[in-house]
Write a protein that holds these residues in place. Structure first.
Motif, PDB file in Angstrom:
ATOM      1  N   LEU A  87      12.020  -2.921  -4.694  1.00 51.42           N
ATOM      2  CA  LEU A  87      11.315  -3.515  -5.831  1.00 51.42           C
ATOM      3  C   LEU A  87      10.271  -4.527  -5.357  1.00 51.42           C
ATOM      4  CD1 LEU A  87      14.277  -4.041  -8.324  1.00 51.42           C
ATOM      5  CD2 LEU A  87      12.447  -2.353  -8.496  1.00 51.42           C
ATOM      6  N   LEU A  88      10.588  -5.283  -4.321  1.00 48.10           N
ATOM      7  CA  LEU A  88       9.608  -6.209  -3.750  1.00 48.10           C
ATOM      8  C   LEU A  88       8.398  -5.447  -3.217  1.00 48.10           C
ATOM      9  CD1 LEU A  88      11.989  -8.640  -1.813  1.00 48.10           C
ATOM     10  CD2 LEU A  88      10.644  -9.184  -3.848  1.00 48.10           C
ATOM     11  N   GLN A  89       8.647  -4.337  -2.543  1.00 48.96           N
ATOM     12  CA  GLN A  89       7.544  -3.539  -2.000  1.00 48.96           C
ATOM     13  C   GLN A  89       6.710  -2.915  -3.111  1.00 48.96           C
ATOM     14  OE1 GLN A  89       9.880  -0.906   0.383  1.00 48.96           O
ATOM     15  NE2 GLN A  89      10.021  -2.306   2.123  1.00 48.96           N
ATOM     16  N   LEU A  90       7.364  -2.414  -4.150  1.00 46.23           N
ATOM     17  CA  LEU A  90       6.637  -1.806  -5.264  1.00 46.23           C
ATOM     18  C   LEU A  90       5.697  -2.809  -5.924  1.00 46.23           C
ATOM     19  CD1 LEU A  90       9.561   0.233  -6.861  1.00 46.23           C
ATOM     20  CD2 LEU A  90       7.495   1.216  -5.862  1.00 46.23           C
ATOM     21  N   SER A  91       6.112  -4.074  -5.974  1.00 44.23           N
ATOM     22  CA  SER A  91       5.272  -5.103  -6.580  1.00 44.23           C
ATOM     23  C   SER A  91       4.199  -5.613  -5.626  1.00 44.23           C
ATOM     24  CB  SER A  91       6.140  -6.287  -7.033  1.00 44.23           C
ATOM     25  OG  SER A  91       6.997  -5.918  -8.079  1.00 44.23           O
ATOM     26  N   ALA A  92       4.481  -5.565  -4.323  1.00 43.13           N
ATOM     27  CA  ALA A  92       3.579  -6.184  -3.353  1.00 43.13           C
ATOM     28  C   ALA A  92       2.492  -5.249  -2.849  1.00 43.13           C
ATOM     29  CB  ALA A  92       4.382  -6.714  -2.165  1.00 43.13           C
ATOM     30  N   PHE A  93       2.775  -3.944  -2.759  1.00 51.03           N
ATOM     31  CA  PHE A  93       1.812  -3.035  -2.151  1.00 51.03           C
ATOM     32  C   PHE A  93       0.688  -2.716  -3.133  1.00 51.03           C
ATOM     33  CE2 PHE A  93       5.221  -1.006   0.809  1.00 51.03           C
ATOM     34  CZ  PHE A  93       5.320  -2.216   1.484  1.00 51.03           C
ATOM     35  N   PRO A  94      -0.570  -2.856  -2.703  1.00 51.66           N
ATOM     36  CA  PRO A  94      -1.698  -2.519  -3.581  1.00 51.66           C
ATOM     37  C   PRO A  94      -1.626  -1.063  -4.023  1.00 51.66           C
ATOM     38  CG  PRO A  94      -2.445  -3.712  -1.629  1.00 51.66           C
ATOM     39  CD  PRO A  94      -1.012  -3.349  -1.394  1.00 51.66           C
ATOM     40  N   GLY A  95      -1.828  -0.828  -5.324  1.00 53.44           N
ATOM     41  CA  GLY A  95      -1.620   0.506  -5.878  1.00 53.44           C
ATOM     42  C   GLY A  95      -2.461   1.588  -5.237  1.00 53.44           C
ATOM     43  N   ALA A  96      -3.726   1.280  -4.919  1.00 53.16           N
ATOM     44  CA  ALA A  96      -4.620   2.304  -4.390  1.00 53.16           C
ATOM     45  C   ALA A  96      -4.266   2.723  -2.975  1.00 53.16           C
ATOM     46  CB  ALA A  96      -6.065   1.802  -4.425  1.00 53.16           C
ATOM     47  N   VAL A  97      -3.478   1.903  -2.270  1.00 53.14           N
ATOM     48  CA  VAL A  97      -3.103   2.228  -0.888  1.00 53.14           C
ATOM     49  C   VAL A  97      -1.594   2.122  -0.698  1.00 53.14           C
ATOM     50  CG1 VAL A  97      -5.319   1.586   0.125  1.00 53.14           C
ATOM     51  CG2 VAL A  97      -3.579  -0.175  -0.209  1.00 53.14           C
ATOM     52  N   ALA A  98      -0.829   2.249  -1.791  1.00 52.52           N
ATOM     53  CA  ALA A  98       0.626   2.101  -1.711  1.00 52.52           C
ATOM     54  C   ALA A  98       1.240   3.132  -0.778  1.00 52.52           C
ATOM     55  CB  ALA A  98       1.243   2.218  -3.105  1.00 52.52           C
TER      56      ALA A  98
END
Length: 419
Positions: free
Chosen positions: A336-347
């Protein structure tokens, strides 16, 4: 580089199911059932014919293919998650089907490499799909349900494998039947792949299937702090997991658990994770994942310490079962931390980087783990794993907490890391 997360923040009922999440749950169950049917039977089949060297080569090739996950992840960013889902499913099923050939090391290597490419693509596609299709308030429930299906498929696959071999004849025909059935389960999962949005993916500026966008190196350079933190924490976690997990049966035996009950204790630990996954969604919706990770990973460190010092076999058994609950909490909250932290366009690129770093750490731990157990003994080696787990419990919240604070100050996404 100013990039944004998957979905813009808006009020969403966290109890409402995200569109496509049922298909994701069905896919996960079929995929992991097939995976564990095959993983349980393959070493037995190869050992039956005296070809464990070929099995080892296949396993190594699969791990090597997995370290290329960062490149697969960038494809998911450019093409969308569904094409990577489908390609990964076909590749993994093909690699699994090739496991029926035990006598040719070359085929074993090809099988492992193809399956490794497919599996890494699937793991990345699952996470990038959640980034782009599930609102932040709903992610805890979706990830928890996916973990439940993961462990349910694992339990069914491992539990049914031997019985299915026996029912199919118990000879080579039985093993081949189960290996092909496992590939069929994975192939059937393709029917449950959740759809991509047809509109432009939020925050990416491009529609799925559009090849526009920065290259991989440019992406990583533009998010250097995030990339370095992801690599560091991934290496650390992969290293300490491989120091402990493969040796759990040995640790239980050394602490006096009867040999015939070692499997029962490990099954109970798996059941505890399954139960925790069923309860994790409501808990994580009410509590910040940063805090949940800190508490869960710290509890894992304490449980590992008790396992190192335990002199009573049943203390070791109970602690290992409880550790399964804490491990599930740490796993879900970190995602969940990663899902919130990673920029969507380069997730996809960053989930691939996490996977590549973890596998590299896992390989390093696997390379030195046996030597440490022989040189230091199991007690001291588990103490090393305890120290690394405790370090991870501190470093991961520190990294994501500082990342959230810094990006909020600069105005760049990700602007919020739940804490």
């Amino acid at each position: 580089m100013n990039v944004t997360r998957g979905l813009p923040h808006k009020a969403v009922d966290p109890g409402r199911r995200a569109t496509g999440s049922r298909r994701l749950a069905a896919f996960t169950f079929l995929f992991f059932t097939g995976m564990w049917l095959s993983k349980t039977v393959q070493p037995l089949y190869f050992e039956r014919h005296g070809h464990l060297v070929a099995f080892g080569l296949s396993y190594t090739a699969m791990a090597v293919a997995g370290t290329a996950s960062v490149f697969t992840g960038r494809l998911a960013d450019r093409w969308g998650s569904r094409p990577v889902f489908l390609a990964g499913t076909l590749l993994y099923a093909a690699g699994m089907a090739l496991r029926v050939v035990h006598a040719l090391p070359v085929v074993a290597v090809v099988s492992g490499f193809v399956a490794g490419l497919g599996a890494s693509g699937i793991f990345i596609a699952i996470r990038t799909w959640i980034v782009h299709h599930v609102a932040e308030e709903q992610r805890a429930g979706v990830v928890a349900r996916r973990e439940f299906m993961n462990h349910a498929g694992m339990a069914l696959g491992t539990g049914a494998a031997g019985a299915l071999v026996a029912l199919a004849g118990g000879d080579d025909r039985g093993y081949v039947f189960v290996l092909l059935l496992a590939a069929g389960c994975v192939l059937a999962a393709a029917l449950a792949v959740p759809p991509d949005r047809t509109a432009a993916r939020p925050g990416s500026g491009t529609a799925p299937g559009d090849k526009a966008g920065p290259g991989l190196l440019q992406t990583l350079r533009g998010n250097r702090a995030l990339a370095c933190g992801v690599v560091g924490t991934g290496l650390l976690m992969g290293f300490y997991v491989s120091l402990l997990t493969p040796y759990l049966p040995l640790l239980l035996k050394e602490r006096g658990v009867p040999l015939e009950l070692v499997g029962v204790v490990l099954a109970a630990a798996g059941l505890s994770r399954l139960t925790a996954a069923a309860l994790a969604g409501p808990v994580l919706r009410r509590r910040p994942p940063l805090r949940v990770f800190l508490l869960s990973e710290s509890a894992c460190a304490v449980a590992t310490l008790v396992l190192a010092l335990a002199v009573n076999p049943w203390t070791a058994a109970v602690v290992l079962v409880l550790r399964g609950v804490f491990l599930l909490g740490a796993t879900v909250s970190q995602e969940l931390l990663q899902l919130s932290a990673f920029p969507g366009a380069v997730a996809g690129a960053f989930f691939g980087l996490v996977q590549s770093a973890f596998l590299a750490g896992d390989a390093l731990g696997g390379a030195v783990g046996g030597w440490l157990y022989q040189a230091l003994g199991s007690d001291r080696t588990v103490l090393v794993a305890t120290a690394l787990t405790a370090a991870n419990a501190v470093l991961v919240p520190m990294f994501y907490g500082r990342l959230g604070a810094r990006t909020s100050e600069t105005g760049k996404e990700p602007a919020h890391v739940p804490g």
